[in-house]
Design an enzyme around this catalytic site. Structure first.
Site, PDB file in Angstrom:
ATOM      1  N   LEU A 115      11.396 -19.446  -4.913  1.00 56.83           N
ATOM      2  CA  LEU A 115      10.311 -18.709  -4.254  1.00 56.83           C
ATOM      3  C   LEU A 115       8.955 -19.084  -4.862  1.00 56.83           C
ATOM      4  O   LEU A 115       8.815 -19.191  -6.077  1.00 56.83           O
ATOM      5  CB  LEU A 115      10.528 -17.198  -4.400  1.00 56.83           C
ATOM      6  CG  LEU A 115       9.479 -16.351  -3.665  1.00 56.83           C
ATOM      7  CD1 LEU A 115       9.725 -16.365  -2.158  1.00 56.83           C
ATOM      8  CD2 LEU A 115       9.455 -14.914  -4.174  1.00 56.83           C
ATOM      9  N   HIS A 123       2.580   3.635  -8.948  1.00 60.15           N
ATOM     10  CA  HIS A 123       2.285   2.234  -9.278  1.00 60.15           C
ATOM     11  C   HIS A 123       3.424   1.606 -10.084  1.00 60.15           C
ATOM     12  O   HIS A 123       3.785   0.453  -9.886  1.00 60.15           O
ATOM     13  CB  HIS A 123       0.979   2.132 -10.075  1.00 60.15           C
ATOM     14  CG  HIS A 123      -0.234   2.540  -9.291  1.00 60.15           C
ATOM     15  ND1 HIS A 123      -0.415   2.172  -7.977  1.00 60.15           N
ATOM     16  CD2 HIS A 123      -1.325   3.280  -9.623  1.00 60.15           C
ATOM     17  CE1 HIS A 123      -1.572   2.661  -7.538  1.00 60.15           C
ATOM     18  NE2 HIS A 123      -2.132   3.352  -8.514  1.00 60.15           N
ATOM     19  N   GLU A 169       1.017 -13.040  12.508  1.00 57.35           N
ATOM     20  CA  GLU A 169       1.508 -11.836  13.197  1.00 57.35           C
ATOM     21  C   GLU A 169       1.443 -10.652  12.229  1.00 57.35           C
ATOM     22  O   GLU A 169       1.855 -10.778  11.065  1.00 57.35           O
ATOM     23  CB  GLU A 169       2.969 -12.043  13.649  1.00 57.35           C
ATOM     24  CG  GLU A 169       3.152 -13.127  14.690  1.00 57.35           C
ATOM     25  CD  GLU A 169       2.493 -12.788  16.028  1.00 57.35           C
ATOM     26  OE1 GLU A 169       2.477 -11.603  16.405  1.00 57.35           O
ATOM     27  OE2 GLU A 169       2.000 -13.726  16.690  1.00 57.35           O
ATOM     28  N   SER A 183      -7.489  -5.375  -5.344  1.00 58.42           N
ATOM     29  CA  SER A 183      -8.575  -5.949  -4.546  1.00 58.42           C
ATOM     30  C   SER A 183      -9.897  -5.902  -5.309  1.00 58.42           C
ATOM     31  O   SER A 183     -10.037  -5.159  -6.298  1.00 58.42           O
ATOM     32  CB  SER A 183      -8.718  -5.182  -3.225  1.00 58.42           C
ATOM     33  OG  SER A 183      -9.322  -3.918  -3.448  1.00 58.42           O
ATOM     34  N   ASP A 222       0.830  -1.210   0.000  1.00 61.01           N
ATOM     35  CA  ASP A 222       0.000   0.000   0.000  1.00 61.01           C
ATOM     36  C   ASP A 222       0.865   1.262   0.000  1.00 61.01           C
ATOM     37  O   ASP A 222       1.997   1.255   0.475  1.00 61.01           O
ATOM     38  CB  ASP A 222      -0.914  -0.021   1.241  1.00 61.01           C
ATOM     39  CG  ASP A 222      -2.082   0.946   1.092  1.00 61.01           C
ATOM     40  OD1 ASP A 222      -2.355   1.403  -0.032  1.00 61.01           O
ATOM     41  OD2 ASP A 222      -2.723   1.259   2.126  1.00 61.01           O
TER      42      ASP A 222
HETATM   43  C1  IPE Z   1      -5.338  -2.599  -0.289  1.00 54.09           C
HETATM   44  O1  IPE Z   1      -5.034  -1.283  -0.427  1.00 54.09           O
HETATM   45  C2  IPE Z   1      -5.335  -3.264  -1.622  1.00 54.09           C
HETATM   46  C3  IPE Z   1      -4.027  -3.426  -2.246  1.00 54.09           C
HETATM   47  C4  IPE Z   1      -2.887  -3.100  -1.727  1.00 54.09           C
HETATM   48  C5  IPE Z   1      -4.054  -4.021  -3.552  1.00 54.09           C
HETATM   49  P1  IPE Z   1      -6.163  -0.161  -0.599  1.00 54.09           P
HETATM   50  O2  IPE Z   1      -5.450   1.126  -0.690  1.00 54.09           O
HETATM   51  O3  IPE Z   1      -7.072  -0.510  -1.712  1.00 54.09           O
HETATM   52  O4  IPE Z   1      -6.968  -0.298   0.760  1.00 54.09           O
HETATM   53  P2  IPE Z   1      -7.831   0.768   1.572  1.00 54.09           P
HETATM   54  O5  IPE Z   1      -8.820   1.346   0.613  1.00 54.09           O
HETATM   55  O6  IPE Z   1      -6.875   1.780   2.096  1.00 54.09           O
HETATM   56  O7  IPE Z   1      -8.446  -0.022   2.676  1.00 54.09           O
HETATM   57  C1  IPE Z   2      -1.423   0.421  -3.407  1.00 58.68           C
HETATM   58  O1  IPE Z   2      -1.248   1.796  -3.392  1.00 58.68           O
HETATM   59  C2  IPE Z   2      -1.642  -0.120  -4.792  1.00 58.68           C
HETATM   60  C3  IPE Z   2      -3.009  -0.584  -5.047  1.00 58.68           C
HETATM   61  C4  IPE Z   2      -3.993  -0.605  -4.206  1.00 58.68           C
HETATM   62  C5  IPE Z   2      -3.278  -1.066  -6.387  1.00 58.68           C
HETATM   63  P1  IPE Z   2      -2.466   2.801  -3.387  1.00 58.68           P
HETATM   64  O2  IPE Z   2      -2.854   3.098  -4.776  1.00 58.68           O
HETATM   65  O3  IPE Z   2      -3.555   2.295  -2.532  1.00 58.68           O
HETATM   66  O4  IPE Z   2      -1.804   4.084  -2.732  1.00 58.68           O
HETATM   67  P2  IPE Z   2      -2.414   5.020  -1.612  1.00 58.68           P
HETATM   68  O5  IPE Z   2      -2.870   4.127  -0.509  1.00 58.68           O
HETATM   69  O6  IPE Z   2      -3.544   5.743  -2.243  1.00 58.68           O
HETATM   70  O7  IPE Z   2      -1.293   5.892  -1.198  1.00 58.68           O
HETATM   71 MG    MG Z   3      -4.040   2.467  -0.569  1.00 60.23          MG
END
Ligand code: IPE
Ligand code: IPE
Ligand code: MG
Length: 244
Positions: A122, A28, A209, A56, A11
């Site tokens: 892996l 990304h 954990e 997700s 994230d």
């Molecule tokens: C979780 O991150 C999904 C992925 C890392 C693919 P999100 O950024 O989508 O989750 P929320 O919205 O903060 O819960």
């Molecule tokens: C995680 O980073 C990647 C995906 C969920 C695809 P985010 O796109 O959620 O980045 P933030 O959380 O908005 O910083």
């Molecule tokens: Mg996010």
């Protein structure tokens, strides 16, 4: 001890990009490079399984532009992975609901899984269009389907239904999940500070954990991974009363 299986919520790509005055897509792109490096580092440190949350079931709610950029990146990642998995002896599997994905992405997943299935380095699982709740529902459907397939006649008898109900347990149900054959993760790492699962591996994380770092995913590296493993080693693992 190094955990055998690490689950990773990657994230913070958007926030990382924003902090640099760049568009989210820039984050990304960098994030996908981080993933390649972390797989090498994890294996090098003795980790056998890594499962990463890439997209997700809720991420479709993002703007059309962002979703299509992410799908493009995934396409590229999957296509490059055939060569990359061979070079690194890495087996790649994809978990999540496949049916909603574009046909060419489904084909790329199938080719990659087939090409890498004998590699014993892996074991990487990519969670793509994945939701823990969705996985459990699909698992339930699998159980029902099994009942239907096993019954020669048009109707499933009450007797068979009762038997199946009595026999269903955690081990048997987990056979219907996407992670069949893969041990539960000992450690979950979430980057960027949020304290939630966001629907990731709800079944498998029961006794995992949790380690959360404020570091954004594109900045996550070997040193950060080692920190997480060190923190894991300082935990006393409990499973409801015992340490086993
Ligand atoms: C979780 O991150 C999904 C992925 C890392 C693919 P999100 O950024 O989508 O989750 P929320 O919205 O903060 O819960
Ligand atoms: C995680 O980073 C990647 C995906 C969920 C695809 P985010 O796109 O959620 O980045 P933030 O959380 O908005 O910083
Ligand atoms: Mg996010």
């Amino acid at each position: 001890m190094v955990p055998k299986h690490i689950a990773l919520i990657m994230d913070g790509n958007g926030r990382w990009a924003k902090s640099k005055g760049k568009p989210r897509t820039f984050g990304h792109k960098k994030g996908s490079e981080t993933l390649k490096q972390i797989c090498k580092d994890a294996y090098d440190l003795g980790v056998k399984y890594v499962t990463v949350y890439a997209f997700s079931t809720e991420n479709w709610k993002r703007s059309k532009e962002e979703v299509s950029f992410l799908m493009g990146l995934l396409r590229q990642y999957l296509n490059e992975s055939i060569k990359n998995s061979e070079e690194n002896n890495m087996r790649v599997r994809v978990i999540g609901r496949r049916s909603d994905l574009d046909k060419d992405i489904i084909e790329a997943i199938e080719s990659l899984e087939e090409a890498s299935k004998e590699f014993d380095g892996l074991q990487l699982q990519i969670a793509l269009n994945y939701g823990g709740r969705d996985e459990i529902i699909r698992g339930m459907r699998g159980v029902f389907q099994h009942l239907l397939d096993n019954d020669g006649s048009d109707q499933v008898s009450k007797h068979d239904l009762k038997l199946a109900m009595q026999e269903l347990d955690e081990d048997k149900f987990s056979y219907y999940l996407d992670t069949v054959g893969i041990p539960d993760p000992e450690l979950l790492i979430r980057t960027s500070g949020e304290l939630r699962t966001s629907n990731f591996m709800l079944w498998q994380l029961a006794y995992t954990e949790f380690y959360v770092t404020d570091v954004y995913w594109p900045d996550f590296n070997r040193t950060e991974l080692k920190k997480a493993i060190d923190a894991y080693n300082r935990r006393e693992r409990r499973f409801g009363g015992t340490t086993k």
